[in-house]
Write a protein that holds these residues in place. Structure first.
Motif, mmCIF file in Angstrom:
data_model
loop_
_atom_site.group_PDB
_atom_site.id
_atom_site.type_symbol
_atom_site.label_atom_id
_atom_site.label_comp_id
_atom_site.label_asym_id
_atom_site.label_seq_id
_atom_site.Cartn_x
_atom_site.Cartn_y
_atom_site.Cartn_z
ATOM 1 N N VAL A 8 -24.160 -18.106 20.030
ATOM 2 C CA VAL A 8 -22.917 -18.960 19.501
ATOM 3 C C VAL A 8 -21.902 -18.414 20.614
ATOM 4 N N VAL A 9 -21.126 -17.665 20.178
ATOM 5 C CA VAL A 9 -20.353 -17.264 21.550
ATOM 6 C C VAL A 9 -19.874 -17.140 23.087
ATOM 7 N N THR A 10 -20.784 -16.413 23.251
ATOM 8 C CA THR A 10 -21.601 -15.909 24.373
ATOM 9 C C THR A 10 -23.019 -15.733 24.334
ATOM 10 N N GLU A 11 -23.723 -15.646 25.760
ATOM 11 C CA GLU A 11 -24.629 -14.922 25.784
ATOM 12 C C GLU A 11 -25.615 -13.539 25.526
ATOM 13 N N ARG A 12 -26.120 -14.067 24.876
ATOM 14 C CA ARG A 12 -27.516 -13.284 23.875
ATOM 15 C C ARG A 12 -26.384 -11.928 23.077
ATOM 16 N N ASP A 13 -25.460 -13.465 22.703
ATOM 17 C CA ASP A 13 -25.741 -12.855 21.034
ATOM 18 C C ASP A 13 -26.117 -13.598 20.112
ATOM 19 N N GLU A 14 -26.037 -13.142 18.598
ATOM 20 C CA GLU A 14 -26.237 -14.711 17.704
ATOM 21 C C GLU A 14 -26.310 -13.914 15.532
ATOM 22 N N LEU A 15 -25.848 -14.940 15.885
ATOM 23 C CA LEU A 15 -25.441 -14.703 14.437
ATOM 24 C C LEU A 15 -26.665 -15.448 13.534
ATOM 25 N N HIS A 16 -26.208 -14.219 12.335
ATOM 26 C CA HIS A 16 -27.924 -14.404 11.131
ATOM 27 C C HIS A 16 -26.976 -14.428 10.113
ATOM 28 N N CYS A 17 -27.508 -15.397 9.126
ATOM 29 C CA CYS A 17 -27.104 -15.670 7.879
ATOM 30 C C CYS A 17 -27.734 -15.392 6.847
ATOM 31 N N ILE A 18 -28.008 -14.811 5.980
ATOM 32 C CA ILE A 18 -28.563 -14.834 4.580
ATOM 33 C C ILE A 18 -28.415 -14.897 3.525
ATOM 34 N N PHE A 19 -28.697 -15.959 3.121
ATOM 35 C CA PHE A 19 -28.036 -15.736 1.532
ATOM 36 C C PHE A 19 -29.122 -16.327 0.151
ATOM 37 N N ALA A 20 -28.628 -15.715 -0.805
ATOM 38 C CA ALA A 20 -29.457 -15.649 -2.346
ATOM 39 C C ALA A 20 -29.007 -16.181 -3.360
ATOM 40 N N TYR A 21 -30.135 -16.442 -4.123
ATOM 41 C CA TYR A 21 -29.357 -17.256 -5.559
ATOM 42 C C TYR A 21 -30.340 -16.064 -6.617
ATOM 43 N N PRO A 38 -26.825 -6.178 -13.030
ATOM 44 C CA PRO A 38 -25.923 -6.917 -11.876
ATOM 45 C C PRO A 38 -26.580 -8.459 -11.230
ATOM 46 N N PHE A 39 -27.652 -8.200 -11.483
ATOM 47 C CA PHE A 39 -28.282 -10.164 -10.962
ATOM 48 C C PHE A 39 -28.367 -10.451 -12.017
ATOM 49 N N PHE A 40 -27.860 -11.237 -13.206
ATOM 50 C CA PHE A 40 -27.863 -12.345 -14.418
ATOM 51 C C PHE A 40 -28.116 -13.410 -13.117
ATOM 52 N N ASN A 41 -26.605 -13.848 -12.932
ATOM 53 C CA ASN A 41 -26.474 -15.229 -12.364
ATOM 54 C C ASN A 41 -24.964 -15.295 -11.403
ATOM 55 N N THR A 42 -26.353 -14.341 -10.125
ATOM 56 C CA THR A 42 -25.778 -13.971 -8.948
ATOM 57 C C THR A 42 -25.868 -14.892 -7.735
ATOM 58 N N VAL A 43 -24.870 -14.714 -7.149
ATOM 59 C CA VAL A 43 -24.684 -14.952 -5.323
ATOM 60 C C VAL A 43 -25.045 -13.832 -4.393
ATOM 61 N N LEU A 44 -26.466 -13.187 -3.502
ATOM 62 C CA LEU A 44 -26.243 -12.409 -2.760
ATOM 63 C C LEU A 44 -26.276 -13.251 -1.417
ATOM 64 N N GLY A 45 -25.340 -11.960 -0.150
ATOM 65 C CA GLY A 45 -25.946 -12.497 1.326
ATOM 66 C C GLY A 45 -25.755 -11.440 2.179
ATOM 67 N N ARG A 46 -25.624 -11.893 3.403
ATOM 68 C CA ARG A 46 -25.397 -10.830 4.585
ATOM 69 C C ARG A 46 -25.022 -12.225 5.472
ATOM 70 N N LEU A 47 -24.068 -11.475 6.466
ATOM 71 C CA LEU A 47 -23.565 -12.317 7.230
ATOM 72 C C LEU A 47 -23.783 -11.160 8.829
ATOM 73 N N ARG A 48 -23.886 -11.684 9.991
ATOM 74 C CA ARG A 48 -24.259 -10.278 10.744
ATOM 75 C C ARG A 48 -24.190 -10.936 12.654
ATOM 76 N N TYR A 49 -22.902 -10.271 12.794
ATOM 77 C CA TYR A 49 -23.429 -10.701 14.144
ATOM 78 C C TYR A 49 -23.727 -9.937 15.265
ATOM 79 N N THR A 50 -24.091 -9.823 16.364
ATOM 80 C CA THR A 50 -24.447 -9.037 17.095
ATOM 81 C C THR A 50 -23.926 -9.146 18.026
ATOM 82 N N PHE A 51 -23.570 -8.625 19.205
ATOM 83 C CA PHE A 51 -23.141 -9.039 20.816
ATOM 84 C C PHE A 51 -23.129 -8.039 22.092
ATOM 85 N N HIS A 52 -23.902 -8.226 22.743
ATOM 86 C CA HIS A 52 -23.597 -7.513 23.813
ATOM 87 C C HIS A 52 -25.019 -6.699 23.788
#
Length: 128
Positions: A8-21, A38-52
């Motif tokens: 995404v930005v440099t070599e060998r990095d990664e961006l992982h996005c997970i979204f759920a409703y 807690p999850f009656f009408n909910t958006v859940l997610g995770r953004l993860r950026y790994t580098f080097h």
């Protein structure tokens, strides 16, 4: 939805996005709910950026859109849990992780009951 991007930005990095409703439908009207949902009408997610290959930044979130029929008009008035984190893997055996968990919301909501119980976590793990 689950999406992974490489270099995404440099070599060998990664961006992982997970979204759920999630949505829960009450089948019988008038039935009392014994505990807040807690999850009656909910958006859940995770953004993860790994580098080097050894550093990882992540943001986990849960945002309740509708609290049992009462619409939440904006992000500032909603029921939300955020947990940003940083992970460092100096070797294959060692992992160090730091995170902060923040819960916000109206007192009668699920995450609002935890408003004064934010947490700081530091984890050191050795795998063998």
């Amino acid at each position: 939805a689950d999406r992974l991007w490489y270099d995404v930005v440099t070599e060998r990095d990664e961006l992982h996005c997970i979204f759920a409703y999630t949505y829960e439908d009450v089948l019988r009207e008038g039935q009392d709910i014994e505990f807040p949902r807690p999850f009656f009408n909910t958006v859940l997610g995770r953004l993860r950026y790994t580098f080097h290959d050894v550093h990882e930044l992540a943001l986990d979130f849960t945002y309740t859109v509708d609290r049992g029929g009462r619409r939440v008009p904006s992000l500032s008035g909603g029921d939300v849990y955020l947990e940003p984190s940083y992970t460092w893997r100096p070797t294959a055996q060692w992992t160090v992780r730091a995170s902060i968990g923040v819960a916000e919301g109206p007192r009668d909501s699920f995450w609002g009951t935890f408003t004064e119980n934010d947490r700081v976590l530091v984890e050191v793990k050795w795998s063998f």
